[in-house]
Scaffold this active site. Structure first.
Site, PDB file in Angstrom:
ATOM      1  N   ASN A 196     -21.528   9.690 -66.730  1.00 28.46           N
ATOM      2  CA  ASN A 196     -22.183  11.667 -66.838  1.00 28.46           C
ATOM      3  C   ASN A 196     -20.943  11.813 -66.277  1.00 28.46           C
ATOM      4  O   ASN A 196     -21.172  13.194 -65.846  1.00 28.46           O
ATOM      5  CB  ASN A 196     -23.622  11.230 -66.488  1.00 28.46           C
ATOM      6  N   LYS A 197     -20.314  11.534 -65.116  1.00 26.37           N
ATOM      7  CA  LYS A 197     -18.754  11.760 -64.828  1.00 26.37           C
ATOM      8  C   LYS A 197     -17.863  12.419 -65.328  1.00 26.37           C
ATOM      9  O   LYS A 197     -17.867  12.674 -66.170  1.00 26.37           O
ATOM     10  CB  LYS A 197     -18.224  11.145 -63.173  1.00 26.37           C
ATOM     11  N   GLN A 198     -16.766  13.292 -64.707  1.00 24.57           N
ATOM     12  CA  GLN A 198     -16.156  14.497 -65.079  1.00 24.57           C
ATOM     13  C   GLN A 198     -14.997  13.250 -66.017  1.00 24.57           C
ATOM     14  O   GLN A 198     -15.023  14.140 -66.600  1.00 24.57           O
ATOM     15  CB  GLN A 198     -15.329  15.155 -63.895  1.00 24.57           C
TER      16      GLN A 198
END
Ligand SMILES: *Cc1c(COP(=O)(O)O)cnc(C)c1O
Length: 379
Positions: free
Chosen positions: A181-183
């Site tokens: 879910n991170k960049q």
């Protein structure tokens, strides 16, 4: 309505091709991609050393260990974060000491730090929350005045800047995370960056069972761990990193679309605020419900039934059962954090959302807020 997940990684053909190549090479761990990813990452962040690890949590653990934090020490941090930031302090035997947050940025409020400093305070662990930098000038000033180390939890804020300087370059060490879910993602994974050769070498050794610096087979200098990042993940990370600037630009566009769509609903929803001097890298888009009579958790349920995934962001760490029992924390200890925990909501946020999607998510959310308000009000 078409389903909208909370998050979704953006994986292109080059990443798929690169991971396939690793698989075909037969060299699946401690191979060339680990070094390539680390070198590219260090260069991108403008820092001398980067050490890749198996998760952001593992990175925080090692960064704290290598910075010399140990049993009996106290580390000042925020209760409004993902639980890993405080847990990692406990892993090294130190005590997380919470200070309340700024209600506008949700980042820890430096003005609250001084009252919590004791003889045992050895470090500050600022968490750049949601993609936005902590007010670092005050943190640095405090750290200098009291000889404290700074270890940044930059897991949510890769690419963000504070007064033109990249997040992650302010302290002894900083940690980034690459959960899907991170960049940018490596599946599972994390990265420690530092300008200290000593910290970098120690982290590299500790992630690999404490083997000697020259990685001589079977020589173990320290009690280490297996926090290695495999080659598939490193290769995925290497290619994701190439897209970082573009990915962040897309996220900034999506955030601006959301903010514009909420403009006429300021009485119901407050949108994220960017502090002066900051650029935001948008890990998540989090709004705050303005009307206390609206039941946020009911909003989440109703939206979910309509295919829109949202999430309370974030619960306050000090109110988790484990922390209550261990440290005796109670409701009311950190009112700003608790208020944010009760009224904040992360919305679907990923590349691929079109302007129409954002329009219909916002419309549905506003309708749902009114429903949740009425039902609660009548009770
Ligand atoms: C994601 C994150 C981490 C690390 O998470 P991992 O799942 O271990 O990679 C740490 N701190 C914060 C604030 C995070 O958001």
């Amino acid at each position: 309505m078409k389903p909208y997940p909370l998050a979704r990684p953006y994986i292109g053909k080059p990443e798929i091709q690169a991971v396939k190549q690793v698989l075909q090479s037969g060299h699946l761990s401690l191979g060339p991609m680990l070094k390539k990813f680390e070198q590219a990452f260090a260069k991108k962040l403008g820092t001398p050393y980067a050490v890749a690890v198996s998760s952001g949590t593992a990175g925080l653990h090692l960064a704290l260990l290598a910075s010399g934090l140990k049993k009996g020490d106290e580390v000042i941090t925020t209760p409004f974060s993902f639980v890993a930031s405080a847990n990692s302090i406990l892993y090294v035997g130190a005590k997380p000491v919470f200070v309340d947050i700024d209600p506008i940025t949700y980042n820890l409020n430096p003005a609250e730090i001084e009252t919590k400093i004791t003889k045992r305070t050895k470090a500050i662990l600022p968490v750049h929350i949601f993609g936005q930098a902590v007010e670092m000038d005050s943190i640095i000033k405090m750290a200098k005045a009291y000889k404290l180390k700074i270890i940044e939890d930059a897991c949510e804020s890769i690419g963000a800047t504070y007064k033109g300087k990249k997040v992650g370059t302010f302290g002894e060490a900083a940690v980034f995370a690459f959960y899907p879910n991170k960049q940018i993602t490596t599946g599972e994974g994390g990265m420690i960056i530092t300008s200290s050769k000593k910290i970098a070498r120690l982290c590299a050794s500790l992630r690999n069972q404490g083997r000697a610096d020259d990685l001589q087979w079977l020589d173990h200098q320290y009690l280490g761990y297996n926090y290695r990042l495999d080659e598939m993940s490193a290769s995925l990370g290497f290619w994701q990193l190439k897209k970082l600037d573009w990915l962040i630009k897309q996220r900034q566009k999506l955030a601006a679309l959301y903010t514009k769509s909420f403009a006429s609903y300021a009485d119901l929803i407050s949108v994220p605020q960017i502090a002066q001097g900051n650029t935001h890298s948008w890990f998540v888009y989090v709004v705050k419900i303005q009307e206390p009579k609206i039941n946020r958790d009911k909003v989440v349920k109703l939206l979910y039934a309509d295919g829109i995934e949202t999430k309370p962001y974030l619960p306050s760490i000090h109110l988790f059962e484990f922390y209550r029992q261990k440290f005796g924390y109670r409701k009311g200890d950190f009112p700003h954090a608790e208020k944010a925990s009760s009224y904040c909501l992360a919305l679907p946020f990923y590349i691929g959302l079109a302007e129409e999607d954002i329009g219909s998510i916002v419309k549905k959310l506003i309708k749902t807020l009114k429903r949740a308000y009425d039902q609660d009000f009548r009770r």
